[in-house]
Design a protein around this motif. Structure first.
Motif, mmCIF file in Angstrom:
data_model
loop_
_atom_site.group_PDB
_atom_site.id
_atom_site.type_symbol
_atom_site.label_atom_id
_atom_site.label_comp_id
_atom_site.label_asym_id
_atom_site.label_seq_id
_atom_site.Cartn_x
_atom_site.Cartn_y
_atom_site.Cartn_z
ATOM 1 N N CYS A 106 0.806 -1.225 0.000
ATOM 2 C CA CYS A 106 0.000 0.000 0.000
ATOM 3 C C CYS A 106 0.839 1.275 0.000
ATOM 4 O O CYS A 106 0.314 2.348 -0.226
ATOM 5 C CB CYS A 106 -0.904 0.012 1.223
ATOM 6 N N GLY A 107 2.110 1.186 0.301
ATOM 7 C CA GLY A 107 2.981 2.354 0.398
ATOM 8 C C GLY A 107 4.055 2.106 1.434
ATOM 9 O O GLY A 107 4.436 0.973 1.693
ATOM 10 N N THR A 108 4.505 3.148 2.068
ATOM 11 C CA THR A 108 5.520 3.040 3.105
ATOM 12 C C THR A 108 4.851 3.188 4.461
ATOM 13 O O THR A 108 4.126 4.149 4.697
ATOM 14 C CB THR A 108 6.592 4.133 2.937
ATOM 15 N N CYS A 109 5.087 2.222 5.341
ATOM 16 C CA CYS A 109 4.504 2.251 6.678
ATOM 17 C C CYS A 109 5.519 2.857 7.641
ATOM 18 O O CYS A 109 6.647 2.377 7.753
ATOM 19 C CB CYS A 109 4.133 0.843 7.125
ATOM 20 N N LEU A 110 5.118 3.908 8.334
ATOM 21 C CA LEU A 110 5.941 4.548 9.345
ATOM 22 C C LEU A 110 5.376 4.189 10.713
ATOM 23 O O LEU A 110 4.199 4.417 10.976
ATOM 24 C CB LEU A 110 5.930 6.071 9.175
ATOM 25 N N SER A 111 6.217 3.601 11.560
ATOM 26 C CA SER A 111 5.832 3.311 12.943
ATOM 27 C C SER A 111 6.588 4.257 13.852
ATOM 28 O O SER A 111 7.807 4.393 13.736
ATOM 29 C CB SER A 111 6.188 1.877 13.329
ATOM 30 N N TYR A 112 5.868 4.907 14.742
ATOM 31 C CA TYR A 112 6.450 5.823 15.711
ATOM 32 C C TYR A 112 6.074 5.297 17.090
ATOM 33 O O TYR A 112 4.898 5.241 17.435
ATOM 34 C CB TYR A 112 5.887 7.232 15.487
ATOM 35 N N SER A 113 7.069 4.861 17.855
ATOM 36 C CA SER A 113 6.819 4.291 19.184
ATOM 37 C C SER A 113 7.408 5.183 20.261
ATOM 38 O O SER A 113 8.530 5.655 20.134
ATOM 39 C CB SER A 113 7.443 2.904 19.298
ATOM 40 N N VAL A 114 6.650 5.367 21.323
ATOM 41 C CA VAL A 114 7.089 6.152 22.470
ATOM 42 C C VAL A 114 6.985 5.268 23.704
ATOM 43 O O VAL A 114 5.949 4.657 23.945
ATOM 44 C CB VAL A 114 6.202 7.401 22.674
ATOM 45 N N THR A 115 8.079 5.210 24.468
ATOM 46 C CA THR A 115 8.096 4.463 25.721
ATOM 47 C C THR A 115 8.561 5.408 26.822
ATOM 48 O O THR A 115 9.636 5.988 26.720
ATOM 49 C CB THR A 115 9.065 3.261 25.643
ATOM 50 N N LEU A 116 7.740 5.567 27.837
ATOM 51 C CA LEU A 116 8.093 6.394 28.989
ATOM 52 C C LEU A 116 8.249 5.492 30.210
ATOM 53 O O LEU A 116 7.400 4.632 30.461
ATOM 54 C CB LEU A 116 7.008 7.426 29.279
ATOM 55 N N ARG A 117 9.335 5.700 30.949
ATOM 56 C CA ARG A 117 9.578 4.956 32.181
ATOM 57 C C ARG A 117 9.989 5.944 33.254
ATOM 58 O O ARG A 117 10.577 6.969 32.966
ATOM 59 C CB ARG A 117 10.704 3.946 31.987
ATOM 60 N N GLY A 118 9.722 5.582 34.491
ATOM 61 C CA GLY A 118 10.133 6.414 35.614
ATOM 62 C C GLY A 118 8.941 6.869 36.431
ATOM 63 O O GLY A 118 7.797 6.795 35.984
ATOM 64 N N TRP A 119 9.226 7.348 37.611
ATOM 65 C CA TRP A 119 8.144 7.685 38.522
ATOM 66 C C TRP A 119 7.386 8.950 38.111
ATOM 67 O O TRP A 119 6.246 9.144 38.506
ATOM 68 C CB TRP A 119 8.676 7.800 39.946
ATOM 69 N N LEU A 120 7.986 9.797 37.296
ATOM 70 C CA LEU A 120 7.292 10.995 36.814
ATOM 71 C C LEU A 120 6.591 10.781 35.469
ATOM 72 O O LEU A 120 5.965 11.692 34.947
ATOM 73 C CB LEU A 120 8.283 12.152 36.653
ATOM 74 N N SER A 121 6.715 9.592 34.910
ATOM 75 C CA SER A 121 6.192 9.367 33.560
ATOM 76 C C SER A 121 4.685 9.594 33.416
ATOM 77 O O SER A 121 4.267 10.126 32.392
ATOM 78 C CB SER A 121 6.598 7.992 33.048
ATOM 79 N N PRO A 122 3.825 9.239 34.393
ATOM 80 C CA PRO A 122 2.400 9.541 34.192
ATOM 81 C C PRO A 122 2.122 11.044 34.057
ATOM 82 O O PRO A 122 1.306 11.458 33.239
ATOM 83 C CB PRO A 122 1.719 8.975 35.439
ATOM 84 N N LEU A 123 2.825 11.845 34.828
ATOM 85 C CA LEU A 123 2.637 13.295 34.746
ATOM 86 C C LEU A 123 3.131 13.836 33.402
ATOM 87 O O LEU A 123 2.436 14.600 32.729
ATOM 88 C CB LEU A 123 3.379 13.989 35.893
ATOM 89 N N ILE A 124 4.311 13.417 32.989
ATOM 90 C CA ILE A 124 4.877 13.868 31.714
ATOM 91 C C ILE A 124 4.006 13.393 30.555
ATOM 92 O O ILE A 124 3.776 14.143 29.595
ATOM 93 C CB ILE A 124 6.326 13.362 31.560
#
Length: 161
Positions: free
Chosen positions: A115-133
């Motif tokens: 169908c074309g070019t598939c771009l995957s963008y993944s974000v992983t947040l870790r740490g005790w402040l991650s829910p706030l950020i």
């Protein structure tokens, strides 16, 4: 009682971590080479919804170990970004070192499909402040993949369109 409490805390911790990993996928009509050039051009982040500018010289090819600074649209305080892994025309993984208590890893991955070019963008947040950020950065993260694809497709359009 103590075993029950330990299991409860462990389950809560696992649930929080699972909610802070997101992957966004977009299909583009642009070639993989055009998308890759936009991803690795760290000097031009005009398309990025969160980054305003970087201190990377124009034309620098990212290699593992490269550390550079960027300014976000949310704050004038510069953040440091570390390039972790680069597989040419396939994968770029960076780690954002903004504040202590949060580790953010971002991965751009390209795949050529029927169908074309598939771009995957993944974000992983870790740490005790991650829910706030995450509560502040999620609206911007939701738009990164689409903004990148749009920027590449607009650049590829002929002038008369």
């Amino acid at each position: 009682m103590q075993a029950w409490l330990s299991k409860f805390i462990h389950r809560k911790r696992r649930r929080v971590c699972a909610s802070l990993v997101r992957t966004y996928r977009e299909i583009s009509s642009a070639s993989p080479d055009e998308l890759w050039q936009k991803v690795v051009d760290l000097a031009d982040v005009s398309w990025h919804p969160m980054l305003k500018s970087t201190n990377v010289p124009y034309g620098l090819v990212p290699k593992p170990g490269l550390i550079f600074q960027a300014v976000t649209r949310l704050s004038p305080i510069p953040i440091r970004i570390f390039v972790e892994r680069v597989n040419p025309r396939e994968l770029l993984t960076i780690r954002v070192l903004a504040i202590p208590g949060v580790e953010e890893r971002v991965t751009y991955q390209l795949e050529s499909t029927v169908c074309g070019t598939c771009l995957s963008y993944s974000v992983t947040l870790r740490g005790w402040l991650s829910p706030l950020i995450w509560s502040f950065s999620r609206p911007y993260s939701d738009r990164v993949a689409r903004a990148l694809v749009d920027a590449v497709e607009k650049a590829g359009l002929p002038a008369g369109s």
